[in-house]
Design a protein around this motif. Structure first.
Motif, PDB file in Angstrom:
ATOM      1  N   SER A  37      45.207 -18.029  37.074  1.00 32.14           N
ATOM      2  CA  SER A  37      46.185 -17.037  37.481  1.00 32.14           C
ATOM      3  C   SER A  37      45.464 -16.113  38.232  1.00 32.14           C
ATOM      4  CB  SER A  37      46.931 -16.492  36.210  1.00 32.14           C
ATOM      5  OG  SER A  37      47.512 -17.167  35.689  1.00 32.14           O
ATOM      6  N   PRO A  38      46.049 -15.504  39.116  1.00 31.06           N
ATOM      7  CA  PRO A  38      45.444 -14.311  39.925  1.00 31.06           C
ATOM      8  C   PRO A  38      45.019 -13.274  39.100  1.00 31.06           C
ATOM      9  CG  PRO A  38      47.436 -15.083  41.097  1.00 31.06           C
ATOM     10  CD  PRO A  38      47.526 -15.917  39.579  1.00 31.06           C
ATOM     11  N   TYR A  39      43.839 -12.711  39.372  1.00 29.92           N
ATOM     12  CA  TYR A  39      43.393 -11.568  38.739  1.00 29.92           C
ATOM     13  C   TYR A  39      44.192 -10.543  38.965  1.00 29.92           C
ATOM     14  CZ  TYR A  39      40.315  -7.647  37.382  1.00 29.92           C
ATOM     15  OH  TYR A  39      39.818  -6.688  36.659  1.00 29.92           O
ATOM     16  N   GLY A  40      44.254  -9.588  37.844  1.00 26.93           N
ATOM     17  CA  GLY A  40      44.726  -8.343  38.168  1.00 26.93           C
ATOM     18  C   GLY A  40      45.710  -7.806  37.156  1.00 26.93           C
ATOM     19  N   ALA A  41      45.610  -6.418  37.061  1.00 27.50           N
ATOM     20  CA  ALA A  41      46.601  -5.870  35.685  1.00 27.50           C
ATOM     21  C   ALA A  41      48.017  -5.835  36.369  1.00 27.50           C
ATOM     22  CB  ALA A  41      46.358  -4.502  35.566  1.00 27.50           C
ATOM     23  N   MET A 143      35.599  -9.602  36.866  1.00 31.90           N
ATOM     24  CA  MET A 143      35.380 -10.118  38.205  1.00 31.90           C
ATOM     25  C   MET A 143      33.997 -10.685  38.570  1.00 31.90           C
ATOM     26  SD  MET A 143      38.157 -10.064  39.854  1.00 31.90           S
ATOM     27  CE  MET A 143      37.485 -10.655  41.636  1.00 31.90           C
TER      28      MET A 143
END
Lengths: 401, 401
Positions: A37-41, A143
């Motif tokens: 899944s794409p990284y990010g909060a 990351m």
């Protein structure tokens, strides 16, 4: 957190959008990316956002005006490419780093990019890649692992001790085992918050030199928030030519929106990155905005003390709520240990407070925000913890709703 | 062009700089990067710079003011991370692309990054990598090859015909030979200037679908300058779900300083890029500046006709000087054929005119600048060519100085 990907939306087939159904599995995605899944909060519209370690203090009116004027000046030549080597910005950054380094940092020792993520990516592109290994000590900034993956660098994730500390012996052993091209250290460590003792960095450099010519990267994104008496790894640069210290203007400089990361290292490392950097990677607006912020460093770094005060307040308050935490040199606090931290995360969100669940199980991370935001966080957390049970190992189980 | 690298400067040993001597060969540089020089045209301070295909028209005073105001507004929230998905910008870009595409482009079909180079890098990271091949047809934009290299993607460079054209048969044969994960086409082609007929793009898509699920990338950095009647590859998107068209705001939009590149593709391609994009890669200033420029598209694109007029003037004049050239759909002209084009480049520079020597041997590229700049270029070129000899193959040899 489920991420809705537009192209694979099952509901799309048969609707009137101008594209055929096509799934990610019908594209030649690299095998190592499949299932990710794409990284990010989550970017949620919540009253109290304490999830991405932003500096809660917006620029002053005077600084906003100065930033706008700098951008206006850049706009007059917007049809021209920017300075490809960002020489003026690198000189400004070198000047800024000099007190922490304890020697006169030279612009040739500094490189800048669109956030420290791009710096880390360039390091992996130059020194990592197929058949090479990067080592990190987890939990840490995820990351590091993801950038290694995206650059086809093998990742060896070593586990930290239960208290998330790291010793010279552990680092040395990992290096002797993996003989990596790159070692990632993080000081203060994200998400656990604690700065590394200099002897850990020195041990890493010594061990790396013993097994080859690899690079030791110390990610100091949160360095300006460290407690008194903790030296920066910058001080170790003269003795260790393959040491790289990365920094960012996103945190202490309150400039997350401008995306400016940088490093200090031997000039030969900077030369190497020039071989993989995209030409004109740093826009003339970015360079102008960053230089203006550096010219206002005193004002911006003035927020650091206010942020540290809120951090220290969280550190003082949480034990009284029956929670454990790690010593924090950053602008956030890592706390736990919960039987179900996702449930805690959700119940805080229900009360309008967004914190971060970055793993491992049992722990949450909260950013030191404005005083009123920390009031809200502590009040919400007290409510969430009402009736909670703590077992003999310190594990906290919430009362049923 | 020799690039002086600070870290390997032999004169440094023994001087008073605070670092030990260390060469690139003492760093764990990837083997594929050894011996390379950094990409980029010389950034020389010359009166007439016609070397990097910039738009010579600076923004109007009104647009400078609007860009500055947009940046000022972004500055008020500079302490916060930008919109990670750049949704508003992507919607604006989709709207802009719609007339060229001939269908209603959706924001989910658009992705943006720091220059089209970063877009191309993300494509290679998602779909290329170790054990995979990318094909290009050279001479073309050399960053295609360099970005493949930096992402550890194998590069297969096929040669164009002597007149730099490309046929469906040649593209199909190359795809059948290499079975690539990615094919790079460039239309209008840099540096040769000519747009591809749509049947070449369609042949590439058909051949790729026949051998696998690979991606066809059409780099349309110069699309807005193409001659009347030449369709954009955007029109082919609905029929070809693995086709990607990249664009930039650096050229027609006269916004090289802001570093904004983008693509249109199937939403599944955009989803795939989300797995490799660096989080928050596009600053809030970049997003604000790009959106403001798009709101002034009519003004900015008004410069395109002026640039095309100068291009067509160069195209008309050069044959009278005894030179060959290729049909140009771009904001530059590729001309030759010189026995020693480096000598021509140097003699033009001596007269204050900087053009570009990007290879192959015998050819130079000149950007269509302002009328006065093209006056200076044509006058300097006439002087340089005085007394030149042309052999029966058309090769031009300058008179001795």
């Amino acid at each position: 957190m489920t991420v809705q990907l537009a192209g694979t939306d099952a509901g799309m087939v048969g609707d009137d959008r101008p594209w055929q159904p096509l799934g990610l599995d019908e594209l030649p995605l690299r095998d190592s990316l499949r299932g990710m899944s794409p990284y990010g909060a989550p970017q949620l519209d919540v009253a109290v956002r304490l999830n991405t370690n932003e500096n809660p203090h917006p620029p002053s009116i005077g600084l906003v005006d100065a930033l706008g004027k700098a951008a206006t000046l850049a706009a007059t030549e917007a049809n021209r490419y920017p300075d490809r080597d960002a020489e003026a910005l690198r000189a400004d950054l070198a000047y800024y780093l000099t007190p922490d380094a304890g020697f006169g940092v030279h612009a040739a020792q500094v490189w800048a990019a669109n956030g420290s993520n791009e710096i880390l990516q360039q390091l992996c592109q130059a020194f990592g890649g197929p058949g090479r290994v990067a080592v990190g000590f987890e939990p840490s900034y995820s990351m590091h692992r993801l950038i290694a993956l995206a650059t086809a660098t093998d990742w060896a994730g070593e586990q930290r001790a239960d208290d998330f500390t790291l010793t010279p012996e552990q680092v040395t052993a990992a290096i002797e085992t993996h003989r990596p091209a790159l070692v990632f250290l993080c000081s203060p460590n994200n998400p656990t918050g604690t700065a590394l003792p200099p002897e850990v960095v020195t041990a890493a450099c010594t061990a790396m030199a013993a097994v080859g010519s690899g690079i030791v990267v110390v990610d100091e994104a949160y360095a300006e928030f460290r407690r008194a008496g903790v030296p920066s790894a910058l001080t170790l640069l003269p003795a260790n030519p393959r040491l790289v210290v990365t920094r960012t203007m996103s945190k202490a400089f309150a400039l997350a929106g401008a995306r400016v990361g940088y490093l200090a290292a031997h000039p030969a490392v900077v030369d190497a990155l020039q071989l993989v950097r995209l030409p004109y990677h740093l826009s003339s607006f970015t360079q102008a905005v960053a230089r203006t912020a550096l010219a206002h460093a005193d004002e911006l770094l003035g927020t650091v003390e206010a942020v540290k005060a809120q951090r220290d307040r969280i550190v003082r308050e949480l034990p009284g709520l029956g929670l454990a935490l790690t010593p924090s040199d950053a602008n956030f606090v890592y706390f736990g240990r919960f039987a179900d931290e996702q449930d805690v995360w959700r119940r805080l969100l229900d009360r309008g407070v967004l914190v971060r669940d970055v793993g491992p199980d049992g722990w949450l991370r909260v950013t030191a925000g404005l005083p009123g935001e920390i009031d809200a966080f502590l009040a919400a957390l007290s409510q969430v913890l009402a009736g909670a049970r703590t077992d003999e190992s310190g594990l906290v189980t919430l009362a049923s709703r």
